[in-house]
Design a protein around this motif. Structure first.
Motif, mmCIF file in Angstrom:
data_model
loop_
_atom_site.group_PDB
_atom_site.id
_atom_site.type_symbol
_atom_site.label_atom_id
_atom_site.label_comp_id
_atom_site.label_asym_id
_atom_site.label_seq_id
_atom_site.Cartn_x
_atom_site.Cartn_y
_atom_site.Cartn_z
ATOM 1 N N GLU A 102 0.869 -1.176 -0.090
ATOM 2 C CA GLU A 102 -0.016 0.087 0.048
ATOM 3 C C GLU A 102 0.953 1.527 -0.185
ATOM 4 O OE1 GLU A 102 -2.944 -0.149 3.309
ATOM 5 O OE2 GLU A 102 -1.988 -2.174 3.852
ATOM 6 N N ILE A 103 0.249 2.296 -0.531
ATOM 7 C CA ILE A 103 0.868 3.760 -0.239
ATOM 8 C C ILE A 103 -0.312 4.574 0.259
ATOM 9 C CG2 ILE A 103 1.937 5.732 -1.381
ATOM 10 C CD1 ILE A 103 2.783 3.727 -3.701
ATOM 11 N N PRO A 104 -0.491 4.415 1.620
ATOM 12 C CA PRO A 104 -1.696 5.118 2.103
ATOM 13 C C PRO A 104 -1.762 6.559 1.866
ATOM 14 C CG PRO A 104 -0.869 3.391 3.764
ATOM 15 C CD PRO A 104 0.080 3.447 2.489
ATOM 16 N N PRO A 105 -2.799 7.203 1.740
ATOM 17 C CA PRO A 105 -2.776 8.908 1.394
ATOM 18 C C PRO A 105 -2.139 9.567 2.891
ATOM 19 C CG PRO A 105 -4.829 7.757 1.958
ATOM 20 C CD PRO A 105 -4.114 6.797 1.841
ATOM 21 N N VAL A 106 -2.595 9.390 4.156
ATOM 22 C CA VAL A 106 -1.839 10.179 5.128
ATOM 23 C C VAL A 106 -0.177 9.699 5.278
ATOM 24 C CG1 VAL A 106 -2.134 10.968 7.530
ATOM 25 C CG2 VAL A 106 -4.147 10.504 6.014
ATOM 26 N N TYR A 107 -0.029 8.548 5.026
ATOM 27 C CA TYR A 107 1.457 8.025 5.085
ATOM 28 C C TYR A 107 2.148 8.922 4.210
ATOM 29 C CZ TYR A 107 5.394 4.997 5.079
ATOM 30 O OH TYR A 107 6.609 4.333 5.105
ATOM 31 N N GLU A 108 1.614 9.049 2.763
ATOM 32 C CA GLU A 108 2.341 9.829 1.749
ATOM 33 C C GLU A 108 2.279 11.346 2.229
ATOM 34 O OE1 GLU A 108 4.577 10.208 -1.563
ATOM 35 O OE2 GLU A 108 4.069 8.518 -0.213
ATOM 36 N N LEU A 109 1.068 11.550 2.683
ATOM 37 C CA LEU A 109 1.043 13.161 3.112
ATOM 38 C C LEU A 109 2.440 13.426 4.179
ATOM 39 C CD1 LEU A 109 -0.203 16.040 3.680
ATOM 40 C CD2 LEU A 109 -1.652 14.832 5.147
ATOM 41 N N MET A 110 2.456 12.709 5.311
ATOM 42 C CA MET A 110 3.670 12.799 6.066
ATOM 43 C C MET A 110 5.004 12.734 5.654
ATOM 44 S SD MET A 110 2.060 13.830 8.651
ATOM 45 C CE MET A 110 3.500 14.251 9.773
ATOM 46 N N SER A 111 5.212 11.692 4.343
ATOM 47 C CA SER A 111 6.506 11.459 3.680
ATOM 48 C C SER A 111 6.623 12.781 3.099
ATOM 49 C CB SER A 111 6.087 10.397 2.950
ATOM 50 O OG SER A 111 5.889 9.051 3.519
ATOM 51 N N ILE A 112 5.716 13.421 2.289
ATOM 52 C CA ILE A 112 6.109 14.568 1.551
ATOM 53 C C ILE A 112 6.398 15.579 2.749
ATOM 54 C CG2 ILE A 112 4.763 16.585 0.424
ATOM 55 C CD1 ILE A 112 3.429 14.119 -1.052
ATOM 56 N N ALA A 113 5.642 15.970 3.738
ATOM 57 C CA ALA A 113 6.145 16.945 4.663
ATOM 58 C C ALA A 113 7.526 16.888 5.290
ATOM 59 C CB ALA A 113 5.058 16.924 5.794
ATOM 60 N N CYS A 114 7.728 15.358 5.538
ATOM 61 C CA CYS A 114 9.349 15.173 6.130
ATOM 62 C C CYS A 114 10.009 15.575 5.013
ATOM 63 C CB CYS A 114 9.338 13.708 6.734
ATOM 64 S SG CYS A 114 8.408 13.487 8.060
ATOM 65 N N SER A 115 9.889 15.101 3.709
ATOM 66 C CA SER A 115 10.893 15.503 2.750
ATOM 67 C C SER A 115 11.130 16.743 2.549
ATOM 68 C CB SER A 115 10.221 14.761 1.298
ATOM 69 O OG SER A 115 10.060 13.404 1.398
ATOM 70 N N LEU A 116 10.581 17.612 3.093
ATOM 71 C CA LEU A 116 10.552 19.176 2.690
ATOM 72 C C LEU A 116 11.703 19.537 3.817
ATOM 73 C CD1 LEU A 116 7.148 20.422 1.946
ATOM 74 C CD2 LEU A 116 8.969 19.920 0.218
ATOM 75 N N THR A 117 11.814 18.845 5.011
ATOM 76 C CA THR A 117 12.687 19.280 6.036
ATOM 77 C C THR A 117 14.183 19.226 5.534
ATOM 78 O OG1 THR A 117 12.996 17.057 7.081
ATOM 79 C CG2 THR A 117 11.009 18.198 7.600
ATOM 80 N N GLU A 118 15.268 20.032 6.243
ATOM 81 C CA GLU A 118 16.334 20.081 6.113
ATOM 82 C C GLU A 118 16.951 18.684 6.370
ATOM 83 O OE1 GLU A 118 20.102 22.563 7.504
ATOM 84 O OE2 GLU A 118 18.183 23.101 8.120
ATOM 85 N N THR A 119 16.449 17.954 7.618
ATOM 86 C CA THR A 119 16.902 16.933 7.870
ATOM 87 C C THR A 119 16.971 15.842 6.731
ATOM 88 O OG1 THR A 119 16.394 17.301 10.138
ATOM 89 C CG2 THR A 119 16.701 15.002 9.543
ATOM 90 N N PHE A 120 15.730 15.531 6.170
ATOM 91 C CA PHE A 120 15.553 14.877 4.925
ATOM 92 C C PHE A 120 16.285 15.048 3.849
ATOM 93 C CE2 PHE A 120 12.783 12.412 7.618
ATOM 94 C CZ PHE A 120 12.089 11.303 7.096
ATOM 95 N N GLN A 121 16.433 16.460 3.450
ATOM 96 C CA GLN A 121 16.979 16.629 2.389
ATOM 97 C C GLN A 121 18.487 16.383 2.440
ATOM 98 O OE1 GLN A 121 16.029 18.728 -0.539
ATOM 99 N NE2 GLN A 121 13.864 18.054 -0.169
ATOM 100 N N ASN A 122 19.135 16.321 3.603
ATOM 101 C CA ASN A 122 20.532 16.159 3.664
ATOM 102 C C ASN A 122 20.679 14.498 3.962
ATOM 103 O OD1 ASN A 122 21.190 18.866 3.199
ATOM 104 N ND2 ASN A 122 20.918 19.357 5.284
ATOM 105 N N ASP A 123 19.779 13.798 3.648
ATOM 106 C CA ASP A 123 20.220 12.240 4.034
ATOM 107 C C ASP A 123 19.282 11.387 3.039
ATOM 108 O OD1 ASP A 123 20.473 9.740 5.186
ATOM 109 O OD2 ASP A 123 20.257 10.499 7.253
#
Length: 391
Positions: free
Chosen positions: A48-69
Motif C-alpha cells: 500500500e501507499i496510504p494517503p496520510v502516510y504519503e502526506l507525512m512522507s512529503i512533509a518530512c521530505s521538505l525538511t532540511e533533515t531529510f533533504q540532507n540524508d
C-alpha cells in the motif's frame, strides 16, 4: 485513602525488586498499542501507499533533515521532482519547521519510526481533513508520556490539515494514483511475498496472520518493521515500512530481472524475518552474551549498539541468503549472495558478515536444510571461536 493508594505502588515496587523482567514485560504488555485488523487484511500480504502516510512522507521530505540524508529521502526519481514542483513552495510551512525540529536530533530514529504507524491511524477526505480510522488502540497516557519525544499526529492535527489544504494534497494524491498503482504492480512482479511467508513458516515456529507492506516513492534506505496484536482476536499483524522498487524493470533480461528481484525481495524479506529471528534469539540471549564478548568487534554501525541487535542483523541477512539459496537459479545464486554480503559488510559495516554467512550457508546445506533454530548453537560456537582469535 492515601494508605489504600500506596498499597498497589508498594506491591509493584516489591515485585520489581524480586523480578524486574516480569514487571517490565507486564508494563510493555499494558502500554503497547494494539491493532484492529480489518477483514481485508486477514491471512493476506498487502502492499500500500496510504494517503496520510504519503502526506507525512512529503512533509518530512521538505525538511532540511531529510533533504540532507539519502537514507531517508530518495531524490533520484521523476516523482520526487513532481513532488517538489507541487510542494516545494511550502517548505517554510509551520508543519515542516516543527517536523524538522523533532527530526534533526533523532539519532535513534524514534521520531521517524513513530510517525509511520501513527499516520496509518488516519484517512483524509476531499476537504483535506484528517479522519481517524481507528487502526490502532493507543493509550492516551502513552501518547502524553511521549509527547516531548515524538511527533504525535493527533496533537498537530490542525497544522497538518492546514498544510494539506494549502497544498491541496488530496488533488496531488488523486492525480498520482495510477503511478502509485504501477509501483504496487512492480512489487508484485519482483517479490513473491507468499513464497517468502511459506519458506519462513517452514523454517521457524512463529506465525503471523497479516502483513501490510507500506511504502512511499520518497523513501530512501530507511526501512523498519513493527508487529501488533489484535486485542479481540490476539491475531498478529506485521507492518513493514519500505522503499519502492526501481523503475524500468520491464526492459530487463531474465537474469537481470532475477537479480533485481533478489535485491528488492531482500529489502522486504530482512524486515519480515526480524519477526521470526528476534523471538528465536530471545530464547538464546544467555548463549549470545557468552559467545559474543564485544559487539564492536562485529559491528561498526552506530545504529546497532548491542550484542542482541548486532546478532539479529547478522542473522536476518544470513537467513535471506538461505532463502535465496532455496529460491533463485544456480547460475545467479553466487552473484545474488555476494551482492548482499558486500552491501552489509562494506556499506552497513557489519564487518564479519562474509565469514558468518559462509559458515551459516555451509552448515545449512550440510545438515540437510533444517529449521533455523538448529543452526543457532552452531553459530554461537563459531562466534565464540572467532572471539578467541580476536583476543
Amino acid at each position: 485513602l492515601v494508605a489504600i493508594l500506596l498499597i498497589p505502588i508498594i506491591v509493584i515496587v516489591i515485585c520489581y525488586l524480586v523480578n524486574p523482567d516480569w514487571i517490565q514485560q507486564k508494563a510493555i504488555d499494558y502500554f503497547y498499542p494494539t491493532v484492529n485488523i480489518e477483514e481485508k487484511y486477514v491471512d493476506k500480504i498487502t502492499t500500500e501507499i496510504p494517503p496520510v502516510y504519503e502526506l507525512m512522507s512529503i512533509a518530512c521530505s521538505l525538511t532540511e533533515t531529510f533533504q540532507n540524508d539519502s537514507n531517508l529521502l530518495n531524490q533520484r526519481t521523476n516523482y520526487y521532482s513532481k513532488m517538489m514542483s507541487h510542494f516545494g513552495p511550502f517548505k517554510d510551512h509551520k508543519l515542516v519547521k516543527i517536523l524538522n525540529e523533532r527530526l534533526k536530533n533523532d539519532d535513534d530514529f524514534f521520531t521517524k519510526g513513530a510517525i509511520r504507524p501513527l499516520s496509518l491511524n488516519y484517512d483524509i477526505n476531499e476537504r483535506n481533513e484528517l479522519v481517524n480510522n481507528h487502526t490502532f488502540n493507543i493509550r492516551s497516557i502513552l501518547l502524553l508520556a511521549l509527547k516531548s519525544k515524538i511527533f504525535t499526529i493527533d496533537n498537530h492535527r490542525d497544522i497538518i490539515n492546514d498544510f494539506a489544504k494549502k497544498t491541496d494534497f488530496y488533488k496531488f494524491y488523486d492525480e498520482n494514483t495510477s503511478h502509485y498503482q504501477s509501483i504496487l504492480d512492480a512489487y508484485d512482479q519482483l517479490c513473491d511475498f507468499e513464497d517468502m511467508q511459506n519458506w519462513l513458516e517452514a523454517k521457524f515456529d512463529e506465525r503471523y496472520n497479516s502483513y501490510r507492506i507500506i511504502c512511499s516513492p520518497l523513501t530512501g534506505g530507511f526501512h523498519n518493521t513493527l508487529s501488533f496484536k489484535d486485542k479481540k482476536t490476539a491475531k498478529a499483524q506485521n507492518f513493514m515500512f519500505q522503499s519502492t522498487p526501481r523503475e524500468g524493470t520491464d526492459t530487463l533480461s531474465g537474469d537481470e530481472l532475477e537479480i533485481t528481484s533478489s535485491r528488492m525481495s531482500r529489502t522486504v524479506f530482512t524486515e519480515i524475518d526480524h519477526n521470526y529471528v528476534n523471538p528465536l534469539t530471545d530464547k538464546y540471549v544467555s548463549e549470545l552474551n557468552t559467545s559474543m564478548k564485544d559487539f564492536k568487534d562485529w559491528n561498526q554501525n552506530r545504529n546497532y549498539q548491542s550484542k542482541y541487535n548486532t546478532f539479529n542483523e547478522y542473522m536476518t541477512w544470513g537467513v535471506f541468503c538461505l532463502y535465496a539459496l532455496d529460491t533463485y537459479s544456480e547460475k545467479n545464486i553466487d552473484t545474488i549472495v555476494n551482492i548482499q554480503a558486500n552491501f552489509i559488510s562494506d556499506h552497513r559495516k557489519f564487518i564479519k558478515f562474509r565469514e558468518f554467512n559462509e559458515t551459516l550457508m555451509s552448515q545449512y546445506v550440510e545438515l540437510g536444510k533444517p529449521k533455523i533454530e538448529t543452526l543457532y548453537p552452531i553459530m554461537f560456537d563459531w562466534i565464540k571461536s572467532e572471539e578467541e582469535k580476536i583476543r
